[in-house]
Design an enzyme around this catalytic site. Structure first.
Site, PDB file in Angstrom:
ATOM      1  N   SER A  10       2.279   0.792   6.521  1.00 21.41           N
ATOM      2  CA  SER A  10       1.182   1.197   5.636  1.00 21.41           C
ATOM      3  C   SER A  10      -0.197   0.788   6.147  1.00 21.41           C
ATOM      4  CB  SER A  10       1.383   0.567   4.248  1.00 21.41           C
ATOM      5  OG  SER A  10       2.603   0.938   3.695  1.00 21.41           O
ATOM      6  N   TYR A  45       0.857  -1.188   0.000  1.00 18.10           N
ATOM      7  CA  TYR A  45       0.000   0.000   0.000  1.00 18.10           C
ATOM      8  C   TYR A  45       0.897   1.243   0.000  1.00 18.10           C
ATOM      9  CZ  TYR A  45      -4.181   2.771   0.962  1.00 18.10           C
ATOM     10  OH  TYR A  45      -5.234   3.654   0.872  1.00 18.10           O
ATOM     11  N   GLN A  85       2.129   2.995  -5.650  1.00 13.14           N
ATOM     12  CA  GLN A  85       1.176   2.373  -6.587  1.00 13.14           C
ATOM     13  C   GLN A  85       0.043   1.655  -5.852  1.00 13.14           C
ATOM     14  OE1 GLN A  85       0.876   2.472  -9.940  1.00 13.14           O
ATOM     15  NE2 GLN A  85       2.592   3.889 -10.054  1.00 13.14           N
ATOM     16  N   HIS A 105       5.093  -3.801 -12.671  1.00 18.58           N
ATOM     17  CA  HIS A 105       6.368  -3.601 -13.385  1.00 18.58           C
ATOM     18  C   HIS A 105       6.936  -5.007 -13.599  1.00 18.58           C
ATOM     19  CE1 HIS A 105      10.304  -2.124 -14.471  1.00 18.58           C
ATOM     20  NE2 HIS A 105      10.874  -2.337 -13.311  1.00 18.58           N
TER      21      HIS A 105
HETATM   22  N1  LIG Z   1       6.344   4.199  -7.544  1.00 19.20           N
HETATM   23  C1  LIG Z   1       5.722   4.246  -8.721  1.00 19.20           C
HETATM   24  O1  LIG Z   1       5.054   5.224  -9.049  1.00 19.20           O
HETATM   25  C2  LIG Z   1       5.786   3.098  -9.671  1.00 19.20           C
HETATM   26  C3  LIG Z   1       6.046   1.825  -9.232  1.00 19.20           C
HETATM   27  N2  LIG Z   1       5.886   0.770 -10.073  1.00 19.20           N
HETATM   28  C4  LIG Z   1       6.085  -0.567  -9.547  1.00 19.20           C
HETATM   29  O2  LIG Z   1       5.107  -0.810  -8.536  1.00 19.20           O
HETATM   30  C5  LIG Z   1       5.658  -1.686  -7.555  1.00 19.20           C
HETATM   31  C6  LIG Z   1       5.537  -1.042  -6.184  1.00 19.20           C
HETATM   32  O3  LIG Z   1       6.376   0.097  -6.145  1.00 19.20           O
HETATM   33  P1  LIG Z   1       6.030   1.354  -5.207  1.00 19.20           P
HETATM   34  O4  LIG Z   1       4.576   1.632  -5.244  1.00 19.20           O
HETATM   35  O5  LIG Z   1       6.997   2.407  -5.596  1.00 19.20           O
HETATM   36  O6  LIG Z   1       6.407   0.777  -3.771  1.00 19.20           O
HETATM   37  P2  LIG Z   1       6.464   1.561  -2.372  1.00 19.20           P
HETATM   38  O7  LIG Z   1       7.858   1.423  -1.856  1.00 19.20           O
HETATM   39  O8  LIG Z   1       5.887   2.924  -2.501  1.00 19.20           O
HETATM   40  O9  LIG Z   1       5.473   0.714  -1.464  1.00 19.20           O
HETATM   41  C7  LIG Z   1       5.735  -0.609  -1.133  1.00 19.20           C
HETATM   42  C8  LIG Z   1       4.591  -1.140  -0.304  1.00 19.20           C
HETATM   43  O10 LIG Z   1       4.850  -2.533  -0.087  1.00 19.20           O
HETATM   44  C9  LIG Z   1       4.813  -2.786   1.300  1.00 19.20           C
HETATM   45  N3  LIG Z   1       5.700  -3.902   1.638  1.00 19.20           N
HETATM   46  C10 LIG Z   1       7.017  -3.877   1.898  1.00 19.20           C
HETATM   47  N4  LIG Z   1       7.442  -5.105   2.236  1.00 19.20           N
HETATM   48  C11 LIG Z   1       6.338  -5.909   2.190  1.00 19.20           C
HETATM   49  C12 LIG Z   1       6.127  -7.276   2.477  1.00 19.20           C
HETATM   50  N5  LIG Z   1       7.110  -8.067   2.869  1.00 19.20           N
HETATM   51  N6  LIG Z   1       4.873  -7.760   2.333  1.00 19.20           N
HETATM   52  C13 LIG Z   1       3.839  -6.971   1.943  1.00 19.20           C
HETATM   53  N7  LIG Z   1       3.986  -5.655   1.677  1.00 19.20           N
HETATM   54  C14 LIG Z   1       5.234  -5.136   1.800  1.00 19.20           C
HETATM   55  C15 LIG Z   1       5.259  -1.486   1.948  1.00 19.20           C
HETATM   56  O11 LIG Z   1       4.812  -1.476   3.305  1.00 19.20           O
HETATM   57  P3  LIG Z   1       5.584  -0.620   4.455  1.00 19.20           P
HETATM   58  O12 LIG Z   1       4.896   0.706   4.474  1.00 19.20           O
HETATM   59  O13 LIG Z   1       5.356  -1.378   5.703  1.00 19.20           O
HETATM   60  O14 LIG Z   1       7.028  -0.545   4.042  1.00 19.20           O
HETATM   61  C16 LIG Z   1       4.493  -0.496   1.083  1.00 19.20           C
HETATM   62  O15 LIG Z   1       3.151  -0.422   1.463  1.00 19.20           O
HETATM   63  C17 LIG Z   1       7.076  -1.988  -8.014  1.00 19.20           C
HETATM   64  O16 LIG Z   1       7.038  -3.131  -8.803  1.00 19.20           O
HETATM   65  C18 LIG Z   1       7.427  -0.779  -8.874  1.00 19.20           C
HETATM   66  O17 LIG Z   1       8.441  -1.005  -9.825  1.00 19.20           O
HETATM   67  C19 LIG Z   1       5.441   0.900 -11.358  1.00 19.20           C
HETATM   68  C20 LIG Z   1       5.173   2.134 -11.860  1.00 19.20           C
HETATM   69  C21 LIG Z   1       5.442   3.339 -11.100  1.00 19.20           C
HETATM   70 MG   LIG Z   2       9.984   2.127 -12.844  1.00 14.69          MG
END
Ligand SMILES: NC(=O)C1=CN([C@@H]2O[C@H](COP(=O)(O)OP(=O)(O)OC[C@H]3O[C@@H](n4cnc5c(N)ncnc54)[C@H](OP(=O)(O)O)[C@@H]3O)[C@@H](O)[C@H]2O)C=CC1
Ligand SMILES: [Mg+2]
Ligand SMILES: CC[C@](O)(C(C)=O)C(=O)O
Ligand SMILES: [Mg+2]
Length: 337
Positions: A54, A26, A29, A109
């Protein structure tokens, strides 16, 4: 080869409305997809790890938060939106055992599929819905009635309906308002990594920082340098976004345009193009992916050091002071819109 572009009229929203979606993560994305899916009438639950930062944000928005394993078991579309370097562990430990015949495993991605870090079983659909923009703007544009373009790809079509499902999902987060292009995991991964490294993030940040350094080291006021190379960049890029480079050149002075035409190629010289090609090569042959996975496994020492150096760059201090005086500029990034 001509690409296929889909719009809202090509998508059947009822497909995703008829499924149970688990969004794993959460963050940038994850919050955008889950809130917009929910607003589009889709049954969504969030999967997060124990102690996740999150959780409170998702619950504040009225979303149901489960463990990753529970969310994956309950859902039949599982979208993994956790950090790329963590996805393979999350998949192995919490998702793989909960995949059932007919489920769909989705990605935002293609990194983990392109570099063989996750190997899904043959009985599930494997597809991608990758917005071409930061998650917070994916959500903001959806709320504003607009949309960020998306790429969709199908790696494995166990159901025979994976593409229609991916298109339906993309429409539910607003992507088909702007255009959804069909691609492959390989093309999305390689172009996305190249774009963010060479142009959008790496290239643009280094260009702005270097321009600021050249002006301030020559004795010009940091505030003037900031307005010139960072603040105004958005206004110039807005014109490119609206009408291409030609529209931008129409709006600027002919003095600026002559400087653009004659000096631009000196800044982005043939040597820079050669370096861009090397960067693309490292993406294509897996060098970058191996380096990033190893850096993450080592606890990200280089990442942390470089990020801190970036935060300490003088342009950040100057920018903060100036943005604080422009209430309309410093729009907070929120987990709602
Ligand atoms: N950022 C962007 O705009 C873009 C991202 N993407 C892709 O989207 C995907 C997500 O990226 P992004 O949104 O940047 O990620 P973020 O770093 O913003 O968010 C990651 C989320 O995953 C959670 N998380 C971390 N570890 C775990 C776990 N072990 N189990 C479950 N949840 C977990 C985090 O929780 P916590 O808060 O506890 O750390 C957080 O809610 C990637 O594949 C990225 O390449 C694609 C297009 C654009
Ligand atoms: Mg990217
Ligand atoms: C440009 C960076 C990006 O690819 C994105 C927002 O599209 C990312 O990985 O965050
Ligand atoms: Mg991207």
């Amino acid at each position: 080869m001509a690409v296929e572009i889909f719009y809202d009229d090509d998508a059947d929203l009822s497909i995703i409305q008829g499924r149970k979606v688990a969004v794993i993560g959460y963050g940038s994305q994850g919050h955008a997809h889950s809130l917009s899916l929910r607003d589009s009438g889709v049954d969504v639950r969030i999967g997060l790890q124990e102690g996740s930062k999150s959780r409170a944000k998702a619950e504040e928005q009225g979303l149901r938060v489960l463990s990753v394993a529970e969310a994956a078991a309950e859902a039949d579309v599982i979208m993994i939106l956790a950090p790329d370097t963590k996805q393979r562990f999350i998949y192995e430990e919490h998702i793989a055992a909960n995949l059932k015949d007919g489920d769909a495993l989705f990605f935002g991605h293609g990194f983990n599929i392109r570099y063989d870090l996750i190997k899904p079983p043959a009985n599930v659909d494997v597809a991608m819905v990758a917005p071409k923009g930061p998650g917070h703007l994916v959500r903001r544009q959806f709320v504003d009635g607009k949309g960020v373009p998306c790429l969709i790809a199908v790696e494995q079509d166990a159901s025979g309906n994976a593409q229609a499902l991916a298109l339906s999902y993309a429409a539910a987060i607003g992507g088909a308002r702007a255009g959804v292009i069909k691609t492959t995991f390989t093309e999305e991964t390689e172009t996305d990594l190249f774009g963010e490294q060479a142009v959008l993030c790496g290239g643009a940040s280094a260009l702005v920082q270097t321009g600021f350094e050249v002006l301030t080291e020559a004795g010009y006021a940091p505030e003037i340098a900031y307005f010139e190379v960072l603040h105004e960049l958005k206004l110039i890029v807005d014109l490119m976004y609206e009408g291409g480079i030609a529209r931008q050149r129409y709006s600027i002075s002919d003095t600026a345009e002559y400087g653009d035409l004659t000096r631009g190629p000196r800044v982005i010289s043939p040597a820079v193009k050669e370096e861009m090609k090397k960067i693309l090569g490292e993406i294509q042959d897996g060098t970058f992916a191996r380096e990033w996975v190893a850096e993450d496994e080592a606890g990200r020492p280089n990442f942390t050091k470089l990020e801190e150096q970036g935060n300490q760059h003088p342009i950040e201090k100057t920018g903060k002071k100036l943005r604080d005086l422009m209430s309309w500029v410093d729009r907070p990034i929120t987990e709602t819109a």
